[in-house]
Scaffold this motif. Structure first.
Motif, mmCIF file in Angstrom:
data_model
loop_
_atom_site.group_PDB
_atom_site.id
_atom_site.type_symbol
_atom_site.label_atom_id
_atom_site.label_comp_id
_atom_site.label_asym_id
_atom_site.label_seq_id
_atom_site.Cartn_x
_atom_site.Cartn_y
_atom_site.Cartn_z
ATOM 1 N N PHE A 1 49.149 53.272 30.963
ATOM 2 C CA PHE A 1 49.169 52.603 29.666
ATOM 3 C C PHE A 1 47.799 52.124 29.174
ATOM 4 N N ASN A 2 46.821 52.026 30.058
ATOM 5 C CA ASN A 2 45.503 51.540 29.648
ATOM 6 C C ASN A 2 44.633 52.726 29.247
ATOM 7 N N ARG A 3 44.798 53.173 28.017
ATOM 8 C CA ARG A 3 44.113 54.368 27.532
ATOM 9 C C ARG A 3 42.780 53.981 26.890
ATOM 10 N N GLU A 4 41.719 54.585 27.372
ATOM 11 C CA GLU A 4 40.390 54.260 26.870
ATOM 12 C C GLU A 4 40.205 54.669 25.411
ATOM 13 N N SER A 5 41.007 55.604 24.936
ATOM 14 C CA SER A 5 40.901 56.048 23.542
ATOM 15 C C SER A 5 41.578 55.082 22.572
ATOM 16 N N ALA A 6 42.376 54.143 23.089
ATOM 17 C CA ALA A 6 43.112 53.217 22.231
ATOM 18 C C ALA A 6 42.183 52.130 21.689
ATOM 19 N N THR A 7 42.585 51.507 20.599
ATOM 20 C CA THR A 7 41.816 50.400 20.025
ATOM 21 C C THR A 7 41.969 49.159 20.906
ATOM 22 N N PRO A 8 41.052 48.201 20.800
ATOM 23 C CA PRO A 8 41.196 46.962 21.576
ATOM 24 C C PRO A 8 42.536 46.272 21.347
ATOM 25 N N ALA A 9 43.000 46.247 20.090
ATOM 26 C CA ALA A 9 44.282 45.599 19.800
ATOM 27 C C ALA A 9 45.432 46.326 20.486
ATOM 28 N N ALA A 10 45.392 47.652 20.477
ATOM 29 C CA ALA A 10 46.446 48.429 21.136
ATOM 30 C C ALA A 10 46.420 48.214 22.643
ATOM 31 N N ARG A 11 45.231 48.097 23.202
ATOM 32 C CA ARG A 11 45.140 47.868 24.642
ATOM 33 C C ARG A 11 45.641 46.470 24.999
ATOM 34 N N ARG A 12 45.407 45.491 24.131
ATOM 35 C CA ARG A 12 45.940 44.154 24.382
ATOM 36 C C ARG A 12 47.462 44.167 24.341
ATOM 37 N N ARG A 13 48.033 44.901 23.369
ATOM 38 C CA ARG A 13 49.496 44.981 23.295
ATOM 39 C C ARG A 13 50.071 45.685 24.512
ATOM 40 N N ALA A 14 49.414 46.755 24.944
ATOM 41 C CA ALA A 14 49.882 47.477 26.131
ATOM 42 C C ALA A 14 49.807 46.587 27.362
ATOM 43 N N GLY A 15 48.723 45.829 27.471
ATOM 44 C CA GLY A 15 48.582 44.924 28.611
ATOM 45 C C GLY A 15 49.630 43.834 28.604
ATOM 46 N N LEU A 16 49.944 43.307 27.430
ATOM 47 C CA LEU A 16 50.989 42.287 27.328
ATOM 48 C C LEU A 16 52.340 42.863 27.731
ATOM 49 N N PHE A 17 52.629 44.089 27.288
ATOM 50 C CA PHE A 17 53.895 44.736 27.654
ATOM 51 C C PHE A 17 53.990 44.919 29.166
ATOM 52 N N VAL A 18 52.926 45.424 29.772
ATOM 53 C CA VAL A 18 52.919 45.641 31.223
ATOM 54 C C VAL A 18 53.081 44.323 31.967
#
Length: 322
Positions: free
Chosen positions: A48-65
């Motif tokens: 889920f931690n995709r380097e191509s994603a935006t910072p906001a998307a990575r924060r949302r993914a991290g919160l979900f995980v």
């Protein structure tokens, strides 16, 4: 006593861990629960931690995980607790499982190994031993630096590795302990301010700070009380160090047990130290204390630590018999 509040089982867990430590023979055959949690977190980081994603998307993914991991750990703990308590002698089996989530004996052993290594092999031996428990650059540490690193690790991990899981075990039983260990493991794996984890691990880091807040204050109190029953230690100085220095630490929680231990023994710990070639200028805990520490000072810290563990065990026992 409710189903989710099992101080009797937790008392057994504390005693089992203190007496037996980690059963290495068992973990050669069955993975430790924390290893399994770590494997799941590592998979989620890759997935889920995709380097191509935006910072906001990575924060949302991290919160979900983070939330999913906590929920899974809690539900797994709830199911295991209900299952074990349905067996004859249920609190005993529950206590033995809980003991795998407490690190009294293993923490003592790892820190004592640093003192032993310095006593037998000098600074070089101490550097090898302390590198197993801290992340700072061992090759630049002298005897005092090694000793302070070991004592800081002992104080901080007393809170994170012993007081916190026991606290959440008292509040929420095995589900609380497993959920806490999931949060703590996520923080250690992804809660770093590195380019890869600055956004993805933010939720884990913030949640870890929150769940460790009560335990860090309780750990400081236990160390202050332990100073009352250790010859040469000073409870009043420990209290004063906590009052003056605990909130100056870069961590919202680590400063409390570190300041208490340093003040009780007259040491100064934390302060400037080097990680991966970068000098970190942190405030001293118990500023003005003695910072040129040696192996016997590690032994003194371990004596204070065991007394604090004993006080914690007595408190849990009091809950069990009340």
């Amino acid at each position: 006593m409710t189903e989710l509040l099992q101080p009797a089982a937790l008392t057994l867990a504390i005693l089992a861990d203190a007496a037996l430590g980690e059963p290495v023979w068992l973990y050669r055959r069955v993975a430790h629960p924390i290893i399994l949690i770590g494997q799941v977190i590592a998979w989620a980081d890759r997935r889920f931690n995709r380097e191509s994603a935006t910072p906001a998307a990575r924060r949302r993914a991290g919160l979900f995980v983070c939330l999913a991991g906590v929920a899974i750990a809690f539900l797994l703990g709830w199911g295991l607790q209900a299952l074990l308590l349905s067996f004859p002698g249920g609190p005993l089996w529950l206590g033995l499982l809980m003991s795998t989530l407490i690190a009294q004996q293993s923490l003592y052993t790892h820190v004592a190994d640093v003192a032993k290594a310095m006593e037998l092999s000098g600074v070089e031996g101490g550097r090898i031993a302390v590198a197993r428990i801290v992340g700072r650059d061992p090759e630049v540490l002298d005897e005092a630096g090694i000793s302070r690193a070991a004592i800081e690790s002992l104080a901080e991990n007393f809170s994170d590795g012993i007081v916190a899981p026991i606290f959440w075990g008292l509040v929420l039983g095995l589900p609380g302990m497993l959920a806490y260990k999931a949060i703590n493991t996520m923080d250690s794996m992804i809660g770093h301010k590195t380019p890869r984890h600055l956004d993805f691990g933010r939720a884990a880091a913030k949640l870890d700070d929150a769940v460790n807040l009560p335990a860090s204050r309780l750990a400081a109190l236990l160390l202050i009380l332990a100073a009352l029953v250790l010859k040469g230690a000073r409870a009043a100085a420990a209290f004063r160090a906590v009052k003056l220095d605990a909130t100056r630490h870069k961590s919202p929680n680590a400063g409390w047990p570190e300041a208490a231990m340093a003040g009780a023994l007259g040491f100064a710990i934390a302060g400037p130290r080097r990680y991966h070639g970068v000098l970190v200028s942190d405030p001293w805990m118990n500023d003005g204390g003695r910072w040129q520490l040696k192996a016997p000072d590690i032994r003194a810290a371990l004596a204070l630590y065991w007394r604090a563990c004993a006080l914690l065990a007595l408190a849990v026992l009091a809950c069990a018999v009340s």
